[in-house]
Design a protein around this motif. Sequence first.
Motif, PDB file in Angstrom:
ATOM      1  N   HIS A   1       0.921  -1.221  -0.142  1.00  0.00           N
ATOM      2  CA  HIS A   1      -0.122   0.065  -0.078  1.00  0.00           C
ATOM      3  C   HIS A   1       0.889   1.245  -0.034  1.00  0.00           C
ATOM      4  O   HIS A   1       0.423   2.329   0.195  1.00  0.00           O
ATOM      5  N   ARG A   2       2.040   1.108  -0.120  1.00  0.00           N
ATOM      6  CA  ARG A   2       3.273   2.076  -0.153  1.00  0.00           C
ATOM      7  C   ARG A   2       2.875   3.129   1.103  1.00  0.00           C
ATOM      8  O   ARG A   2       2.624   4.263   0.723  1.00  0.00           O
ATOM      9  N   ILE A   3       2.825   2.577   2.259  1.00  0.00           N
ATOM     10  CA  ILE A   3       2.865   3.535   3.266  1.00  0.00           C
ATOM     11  C   ILE A   3       4.016   3.335   4.267  1.00  0.00           C
ATOM     12  O   ILE A   3       4.747   2.173   4.122  1.00  0.00           O
ATOM     13  N   ASN A   4       4.274   4.068   5.140  1.00  0.00           N
ATOM     14  CA  ASN A   4       5.658   4.129   6.091  1.00  0.00           C
ATOM     15  C   ASN A   4       5.084   3.971   7.468  1.00  0.00           C
ATOM     16  O   ASN A   4       6.049   3.629   8.216  1.00  0.00           O
ATOM     17  N   GLN A   5       4.037   3.858   7.722  1.00  0.00           N
ATOM     18  CA  GLN A   5       3.483   3.577   9.069  1.00  0.00           C
ATOM     19  C   GLN A   5       2.355   2.679   9.238  1.00  0.00           C
ATOM     20  O   GLN A   5       1.467   2.537   8.147  1.00  0.00           O
ATOM     21  N   LEU A   6       1.985   2.011  10.190  1.00  0.00           N
ATOM     22  CA  LEU A   6       0.942   1.204  10.526  1.00  0.00           C
ATOM     23  C   LEU A   6       0.551   1.394  11.920  1.00  0.00           C
ATOM     24  O   LEU A   6       1.458   1.079  12.730  1.00  0.00           O
ATOM     25  N   LEU A   7      -0.701   1.076  12.217  1.00  0.00           N
ATOM     26  CA  LEU A   7      -1.085   0.932  13.568  1.00  0.00           C
ATOM     27  C   LEU A   7      -1.211  -0.584  13.942  1.00  0.00           C
ATOM     28  O   LEU A   7      -1.651  -1.340  13.158  1.00  0.00           O
ATOM     29  N   VAL A   8      -1.239  -0.847  15.264  1.00  0.00           N
ATOM     30  CA  VAL A   8      -1.360  -2.393  15.913  1.00  0.00           C
ATOM     31  C   VAL A   8      -2.530  -2.402  16.773  1.00  0.00           C
ATOM     32  O   VAL A   8      -2.444  -1.587  17.446  1.00  0.00           O
ATOM     33  N   ALA A   9      -3.354  -3.021  16.497  1.00  0.00           N
ATOM     34  CA  ALA A   9      -4.649  -3.236  17.142  1.00  0.00           C
ATOM     35  C   ALA A   9      -4.679  -4.628  17.569  1.00  0.00           C
ATOM     36  O   ALA A   9      -4.253  -5.707  16.997  1.00  0.00           O
ATOM     37  N   ASP A  10      -5.474  -4.692  18.892  1.00  0.00           N
ATOM     38  CA  ASP A  10      -5.717  -5.912  19.191  1.00  0.00           C
ATOM     39  C   ASP A  10      -7.107  -6.646  18.743  1.00  0.00           C
ATOM     40  O   ASP A  10      -7.496  -6.006  17.752  1.00  0.00           O
ATOM     41  N   ALA A  11      -7.514  -7.777  19.034  1.00  0.00           N
ATOM     42  CA  ALA A  11      -8.529  -8.478  18.534  1.00  0.00           C
ATOM     43  C   ALA A  11      -9.865  -7.556  18.535  1.00  0.00           C
ATOM     44  O   ALA A  11     -10.864  -7.809  17.760  1.00  0.00           O
ATOM     45  N   GLU A  12     -10.097  -6.570  19.425  1.00  0.00           N
ATOM     46  CA  GLU A  12     -11.198  -5.734  19.664  1.00  0.00           C
ATOM     47  C   GLU A  12     -10.979  -4.336  18.785  1.00  0.00           C
ATOM     48  O   GLU A  12     -11.807  -3.463  18.999  1.00  0.00           O
ATOM     49  N   GLY A  13      -9.886  -4.243  18.273  1.00  0.00           N
ATOM     50  CA  GLY A  13      -9.715  -3.180  17.265  1.00  0.00           C
ATOM     51  C   GLY A  13      -8.952  -2.171  18.249  1.00  0.00           C
ATOM     52  O   GLY A  13      -9.055  -0.876  17.658  1.00  0.00           O
ATOM     53  N   LYS A  14      -8.640  -2.201  19.408  1.00  0.00           N
ATOM     54  CA  LYS A  14      -8.123  -1.185  20.291  1.00  0.00           C
ATOM     55  C   LYS A  14      -6.608  -0.953  19.842  1.00  0.00           C
ATOM     56  O   LYS A  14      -5.953  -1.972  19.556  1.00  0.00           O
ATOM     57  N   LEU A  15      -6.195   0.066  19.932  1.00  0.00           N
ATOM     58  CA  LEU A  15      -5.046   0.505  19.709  1.00  0.00           C
ATOM     59  C   LEU A  15      -3.878   0.005  20.860  1.00  0.00           C
ATOM     60  O   LEU A  15      -4.046   0.366  21.866  1.00  0.00           O
ATOM     61  N   VAL A  16      -2.849  -0.808  20.437  1.00  0.00           N
ATOM     62  CA  VAL A  16      -1.935  -1.287  21.230  1.00  0.00           C
ATOM     63  C   VAL A  16      -0.493  -0.934  20.850  1.00  0.00           C
ATOM     64  O   VAL A  16       0.474  -1.296  21.790  1.00  0.00           O
ATOM     65  N   GLY A  17      -0.274  -0.348  19.761  1.00  0.00           N
ATOM     66  CA  GLY A  17       1.042  -0.217  19.121  1.00  0.00           C
ATOM     67  C   GLY A  17       1.042   0.512  17.794  1.00  0.00           C
ATOM     68  O   GLY A  17       0.041   0.587  17.212  1.00  0.00           O
ATOM     69  N   ALA A  18       2.327   1.092  17.371  1.00  0.00           N
ATOM     70  CA  ALA A  18       2.561   1.625  16.150  1.00  0.00           C
ATOM     71  C   ALA A  18       3.890   1.392  15.672  1.00  0.00           C
ATOM     72  O   ALA A  18       4.681   1.023  16.369  1.00  0.00           O
ATOM     73  N   LEU A  19       3.893   1.231  14.383  1.00  0.00           N
ATOM     74  CA  LEU A  19       5.220   0.779  13.702  1.00  0.00           C
ATOM     75  C   LEU A  19       5.631   1.752  12.541  1.00  0.00           C
ATOM     76  O   LEU A  19       4.610   2.197  11.839  1.00  0.00           O
TER      77      LEU A  19
END
Length: 339
Positions: free
Chosen positions: A310-328
């Motif tokens: 997708h030609r992006i440099n960042q990604l959000l990390v979500a748990d099974a419920e869609g809650k924010l737990v990290g970022a890359l």
Amino acid sequence: MPFSAAPDATTKQTTSLALQLACETLQIEADAILNLKQRLAGDDARSFGDALSMLLHCSGRVVVSGIGKSGHIARKIAATFASTGTPSFFVHPAEAAHGDLGMVTAQDVFIAISYSGEAGELIAILPILKRLGVKLIAFTGNPESTLAKLADIHLSVHVEKEACPLNLAPTASTTVTLALGDALAVAVLDARGFKEEDFARSHPGGALGRRLLTHVRDIMRAGAAIPHVTPDTALTKALLEITQKGMAMTAIVDDDNRIVGVFTDGDLRRMMEKQSNFSNLSIADVMAKNPRTVRPEQLAVEAVEVMETHRINQLLVADAEGKLVGALHIHDLTRAKVI
């Protein structure tokens, strides 16, 4: 003597002869391996199959031994077995006769390598191995040799001639022995269903190990390091969050910390091309909804694939419920040597 940039006639002739000999060496060794292939597909197929079965049913370790050039080859074969899921080690036959046989148990399979089949150091320890009940596979070039006759299984590494012009230095024979060891190790790993993941566990320090053993949770930014704001946050304050966290983006989360959007530096540049006054905007007005995410338990290499696709440099990390737990960020993956 001054250096001459242009080789003289004698040097050219010497180089030409050397190249000819090098090519002949490669041809002799290639022919020797092809002959081995033909034997394995024919008369030696049963012996190879028996050796494979013995190794697959081994409840101990594979012990590989040889002396001289055969010893060097034996070390490599032991290393190949060990790195492909078969517990294995090399033992020097002379050292074995002076105590190292204590490392060998009745549950082991012993691979003895000697082209002549008469290496005294190996022959000397065979009676002890037999008394222990150790299974013995012999690699020799002579089926009538002492080692071949005492072995439970004999695999031939016979060659018509060595690549050495004097037909003395082990060259073609050691190449064939190494190739046979590789063939046996590969057959064993395939029969055991050895996969890339298994190989990575044996090579955690290598590139493949990093790619197959590193998970998103191992390298993601977490806690206070994650840039995030709520939808009602003013765009100007959101930009401050982006600047402070240094990821060139921020996540937008609801009151339950579920991800509802993302806003990046790229989004800001595109927005500024369309309007110059954004002092009254909230982040909800300009965020990208339903952003792409990865789970913390996914392999980091999967995150790389998403970014590249997708030609992006960042990604959000979500748990099974869609809650924010990290970022890359792509730089996190680079520092971890995943890419």
